[in-house]
Design a protein around this motif. Structure first.
Motif, PDB file in Angstrom:
ATOM      1  N   ARG A   2      29.731  20.450  21.230  1.00 42.44           N
ATOM      2  CA  ARG A   2      28.386  21.030  21.124  1.00 42.44           C
ATOM      3  C   ARG A   2      28.326  22.329  21.924  1.00 42.44           C
ATOM      4  N   ARG A   3      28.973  22.301  23.114  1.00 41.17           N
ATOM      5  CA  ARG A   3      28.956  23.492  23.966  1.00 41.17           C
ATOM      6  C   ARG A   3      29.695  24.654  23.296  1.00 41.17           C
ATOM      7  N   ALA A   6      27.578  26.024  20.584  1.00 35.69           N
ATOM      8  CA  ALA A   6      26.465  26.790  21.178  1.00 35.69           C
ATOM      9  C   ALA A   6      26.957  28.141  21.681  1.00 35.69           C
ATOM     10  N   ILE A   9      27.494  30.435  18.699  1.00 38.89           N
ATOM     11  CA  ILE A   9      26.227  30.948  18.149  1.00 38.89           C
ATOM     12  C   ILE A   9      25.641  32.012  19.086  1.00 38.89           C
ATOM     13  N   THR A  10      25.673  31.734  20.386  1.00 39.79           N
ATOM     14  CA  THR A  10      25.088  32.685  21.349  1.00 39.79           C
ATOM     15  C   THR A  10      25.815  34.032  21.286  1.00 39.79           C
ATOM     16  N   VAL A  13      24.912  35.773  18.014  1.00 45.07           N
ATOM     17  CA  VAL A  13      23.555  36.342  18.051  1.00 45.07           C
ATOM     18  C   VAL A  13      23.554  37.603  18.925  1.00 45.07           C
ATOM     19  N   GLY A  36      19.658  36.611  29.780  1.00 46.18           N
ATOM     20  CA  GLY A  36      19.724  35.356  29.012  1.00 46.18           C
ATOM     21  C   GLY A  36      21.105  35.098  28.456  1.00 46.18           C
ATOM     22  N   ILE A  40      23.357  31.766  29.502  1.00 49.86           N
ATOM     23  CA  ILE A  40      23.823  30.704  28.587  1.00 49.86           C
ATOM     24  C   ILE A  40      25.338  30.756  28.427  1.00 49.86           C
TER      25      ILE A  40
ATOM     26  N   ALA B 189      17.867  30.744  15.647  1.00 56.24           N
ATOM     27  CA  ALA B 189      19.271  30.623  16.098  1.00 56.24           C
ATOM     28  C   ALA B 189      19.336  30.216  17.567  1.00 56.24           C
ATOM     29  N   THR B 193      20.787  26.833  19.400  1.00 54.00           N
ATOM     30  CA  THR B 193      21.681  26.788  20.570  1.00 54.00           C
ATOM     31  C   THR B 193      21.106  25.864  21.631  1.00 54.00           C
ATOM     32  N   TRP B 195      19.015  23.432  21.255  1.00 55.87           N
ATOM     33  CA  TRP B 195      19.066  22.040  20.784  1.00 55.87           C
ATOM     34  C   TRP B 195      20.446  21.432  21.046  1.00 55.87           C
ATOM     35  N   LEU B 196      21.491  22.259  20.833  1.00 51.80           N
ATOM     36  CA  LEU B 196      22.857  21.769  21.081  1.00 51.80           C
ATOM     37  C   LEU B 196      23.109  21.540  22.575  1.00 51.80           C
ATOM     38  N   LEU B 197      22.512  22.387  23.408  1.00 53.36           N
ATOM     39  CA  LEU B 197      22.860  22.360  24.836  1.00 53.36           C
ATOM     40  C   LEU B 197      21.984  21.432  25.685  1.00 53.36           C
ATOM     41  N   SER B 213      17.759  30.300  27.504  1.00 54.73           N
ATOM     42  CA  SER B 213      17.221  30.358  26.140  1.00 54.73           C
ATOM     43  C   SER B 213      15.954  31.201  26.099  1.00 54.73           C
TER      44      SER B 213
END
Lengths: 438, 367
Positions: A2-3, A6, A9-10, A13, A36, A40, B189, B193, B195-197, B213
């Motif tokens: 999941r990390r 994520a 995606i981060t 983006v 931000g 993350i 998007a 992220t 939601w996943l974390l 976030s």
């Protein structure tokens, strides 16, 4: 998994947004995005590296370096500059946490031993680096026509800067790995004492340089030094007392008050030419030793506030690592770095024996002294701005060294803390304290 | 119980009241004037440099407010669909009445503001449509709860329209539709992220992900000259709809940062105020037509959701809250030259609207 998803995606983006914006339409507002994105992505990278036994701090640095202006350029130069704005605040918060961890009653009896160890390490490292730089001076790409006195002065400054440690990184690593025990305490004390010695040494070296290059030496050296050290402690103690008073009698919005205290120290320290690190350390010492707060108010506030600040601090450091300097003089930098590490190891070993430090702890302490960061860079910038010709050479070398030590230092220190069995002990001690008070 | 003098003194000083954090004292009433005293119009302690540095904080605060609204819009309640339609209708009526009236007055008075009149009027209408539920006497929880729900839901349409206005006023002006879509997509998007974390972490690390976030939501929108409120709303809505605990985690974390962010936002709004002729001109019509729009819109909404909403719903919605001020600050971020008068009218108008709630009081009855 999941990390990782994520993180992907981060980064996607971040990359899309940075690519889509049109810089020609006016100045881009980069602050919040940089913050931000760093929070993350650097945290995820740190968490992933921790799984393979590396410090989280290295993950934050690695993220900053990979996404920074020299490689992927997702964190652009303006964004890296915005992140640097957090540095002043981060240094203060980190030092404040260090002060909170220093119990005077516990440390006082061991102070003579700590002083002997610090003195030995500083003296041996400084003297050996001085000799080495004097010998290799012709190969350092310095301007021609320097007199012997001028060469001596440059070597004195260069040795001072290269011999310096990073209290910030050391403290941050202890805070981040929640470490507590003899090694943490010893390393923390040594880097702080060495920082005090460094301020004195650097001021003296710069006076020598000014004399050697025919400039006017700064008047009132003693006053400046006293203000730097004692003024910072006095100011920090006063702010710490105010904060302790607030915690005792008001105790509301503690994280906001903590942030305000740190901002006050950072801003006022800058305006009054104080050392923010020393001032914040003094503030933490006062809160811990004179007016410790009741309950977990402060602990909760720090737990909530410290991690984001550490993440951004190290991600910013990674993004601003000047890899071009490392590429230019990588060979020399590696050689100097190896020599410095050897000297620290040898001096720490000899110093531990001389100071009567427990051999198990003394054997590991050198690994906490390798990091270099903000303090070293700050000193180099002073030299480079005052003496642009040869100062630039010093700056390139030191910046390359910082790039190396930023990565090697945390890995070594975490490994030492793990070998000493001190990682996570801070929470255990706090829990034990809580149990006892109940 | 005998209390120490210090404890008594500090109890009085309990900063809640002074900072406007008690329900009895609306934050707007205290913090906007405080910001004025500290800012451009006052002592100048919060100068241009400080305001520029606080731009990132403003974006993050806007995104946070957006998340609250999105989460409220996404959560399921009895009669949700009817209330959503009623709330949206109430917001649209307020927007229409304020925008139309202000547009006509701008044309007649020829007010000197460096923004297209239609854009300025629509922006003021959007600011006016925001509302916060007022506290009511115990025993009337039903009406209060419904009014609070309407006050949450009536922000959804204005934020979407606001996204369009912000995109038009900023650098995305040539493609405002693309600007709105891009901002919403970024919000989704980042929501994904999060939601996943959120579920995969805990403690301090989870705090960092939530804070990160919010910063990415605000930061991406700011970088694109878009609306952080819209990006935040998209993410909040996603968190409310997706399975897992993301919604609950975010609410719990936001509860901790909500007060400091609202305080900062209102102080920043106050500090950035400049008294201009255009601002003063716009103030009175803004307050008057906002009140009219809220009362008419509230009445229409109560008819649409009859049996659920109280008949005097509009009286509950006069209190302005912070969303209107937040939107005006967002406009000032993307069009700094033109939005000063609007920020003034909306901020001081919010204080005036708060004062109006002393006179416009809901009739005590149950829904």
């Amino acid at each position: 998994m999941r990390r990782l998803l994520a993180l992907a995606i981060t980064v996607a983006v971040g990359w899309l947004v940075v690519s889509a914006a049109d810089p020609s339409s006016g100045p881009l507002r980069t602050g919040a995005l940089a913050l931000g994105f760093a929070l993350i992505a650097a945290t995820v990278t740190g968490a992933l590296l921790e799984r393979v036994g590396l410090p989280r701090v290295t993950g934050y640095l690695l993220f900053g370096m990979l996404c920074g202006p020299y490689i992927a350029n997702i964190i652009t130069r303006p964004m890296a500059r915005e992140l640097q704005l957090v540095n002043g605040l981060a240094v203060v918060l980190i030092a404040f946490i260090a002060g909170l961890e220093m119990n005077a009653g516990r440390l006082w009896p061991r102070l003579p031993a700590f002083l002997r160890l610090t003195g030995t390490i500083m003296a041996v490292t400084y003297a050996a680096l001085f000799g080495a730089f004097w010998l290799v001076f012709p190969w350092l790409d310095m301007p021609e026509g320097l007199t012997a006195l001028q060469r001596l002065a440059i070597v004195a400054v260069l040795s001072t800067v290269v011999a310096s440690f990073s209290p910030t990184v050391t403290i941050a690593l202890i805070a981040e790995s929640r470490a507590a025990g003899p090694l943490s305490e010893l390393t923390l004390s040594v880097v702080i004492l060495a920082d005090l010695v460094l301020i004195v040494l650097f001021t003296l070296a710069m006076q020598f340089v000014r004399f050697a290059f025919g400039g006017a030496a700064e008047a009132g050296l003693l006053v400046t030094l006293s203000w730097d050290i004692f003024g910072s402690f006095a100011f920090g103690a006063a702010v710490g007392a105010l904060y302790a008073f607030y915690l005792r009698h008001i105790g509301r919005e503690v994280p906001l008050a903590l942030l305000t205290t740190c901002v006050l120290i950072a801003v006022a320290g800058d305006a009054l030419h104080l050392e923010p690190l020393l001032a914040a350390l003094a503030a933490g010492l006062v809160v811990e030793n004179i007016a410790p707060p009741k309950g977990d108010l402060l602990k909760d506030a720090i737990e909530r506030g410290a991690l984001p600040v550490l993440v951004v601090f190290f991600a910013a450091a990674g993004a601003s690592l000047q890899l071009d300097a490392l590429a230019r003089i990588g060979g020399i930098a590696v050689a100097v770095s190896a020599l410095r590490m050897f000297l620290i190891w040898a001096a720490a070993k000899a110093g531990s024996a001389y100071a009567g430090i427990d051999p198990d702890t003394g054997r590991l302490v050198w690994m906490g002294l390798v990091s270099q960061a903000g303090v070293t860079l700050g000193l180099t910038l002073i030299v480079a701005s005052e003496y642009p010709t040869w100062g630039a050479v010093v700056q390139t070398l030191v910046v390359a060294l910082i790039a190396l030590h930023q990565f090697a230092g945390p890995v070594l220190f975490r490994s030492a803390l793990a070998r000493a069995g001190e990682i996570g002990k801070m929470d255990e001690e706090a829990d034990d304290g809580g149990e006892e008070s109940r | 119980v005998t209390r120490e003098p210090w404890a008594r003194a500090t109890a009085r000083l309990r900063t809640s009241a002074a900072l406007g954090l008690l329900p009895a004292t609306a934050p707007v009433m205290v913090l906007v004037p405080l910001g004025m005293l500290l800012g451009r119009a006052g002592g100048g302690f919060i100068g241009e440099d400080a305001l520029a540095r606080l731009d990132a904080v403003t974006s993050i605060a806007l995104a946070t407010l957006g998340v609250f609204i999105g989460a409220a819009a996404g959560s399921k309640h009895d009669g949700g669909r009817r209330l959503a339609i009623a709330s949206s209708m109430e917001a649209l009526i307020t927007i229409a009445s304020v925008s139309a009236a202000i547009y006509v007055l701008l044309e007649i008075w020829n007010v000197p503001i460096p923004l297209p009149y239609a854009l300025a009027a629509t922006a003021l209408g959007i600011c006016a449509s925001a509302s916060a539920a007022p506290p009511v006497a115990p025993g009337h929880e039903g009406a209060r709860a419904i009014a609070a729900r309407v006050a949450d839901l009536d922000d959804v349409v204005p934020i979407v329209l606001g996204g369009l206005v912000i995109a038009t006023a900023g650098s995305l002006g040539s493609h405002p539709g693309w600007g709105v879509a891009a901002t919403a997509l970024v919000g989704l998007a980042v929501g994904g992220t999060g939601w996943l974390l959120f579920d995969a972490s805990q403690g301090a690390e989870r705090n960092v992900y939530v804070l990160g976030s919010l910063a990415v939501l605000g930061g991406c929108a700011a970088y694109l000259d878009g609306s952080p409120l819209l990006a935040g709303m998209a993410a909040g809505w996603l968190w409310a709809l997706t399975p897992g605990d993301a919604d609950r985690i975010v609410r719990a974390q936001l509860a901790k940062v909500q007060h400091p962010l609202v305080v900062l936002l209102l102080v920043i709004a106050g500090a950035s105020l400049e008294v201009t002729l255009a601002g003063v001109w716009l103030l009175a019509p803004y307050v008057v037509f906002r009140l009219a729009g809220k009362l008419i819109g509230g009445y229409v909404a109560s008819r649409i959701a009859s049996g659920i909403a109280p008949a005097d719903l509009g009286a509950y919605l006069v209190r302005p809250g912070v969303i209107g001020i937040a939107f005006s600050l967002n406009l000032a971020q993307v069009a700094p030259e033109g939005a000063g008068a609007l920020v003034f009218a909306v901020s001081i108008g919010a204080v005036a609207s708060e004062l109006l709630t002393l006179f416009v009081i809901p009739v005590p009855h149950s829904a």
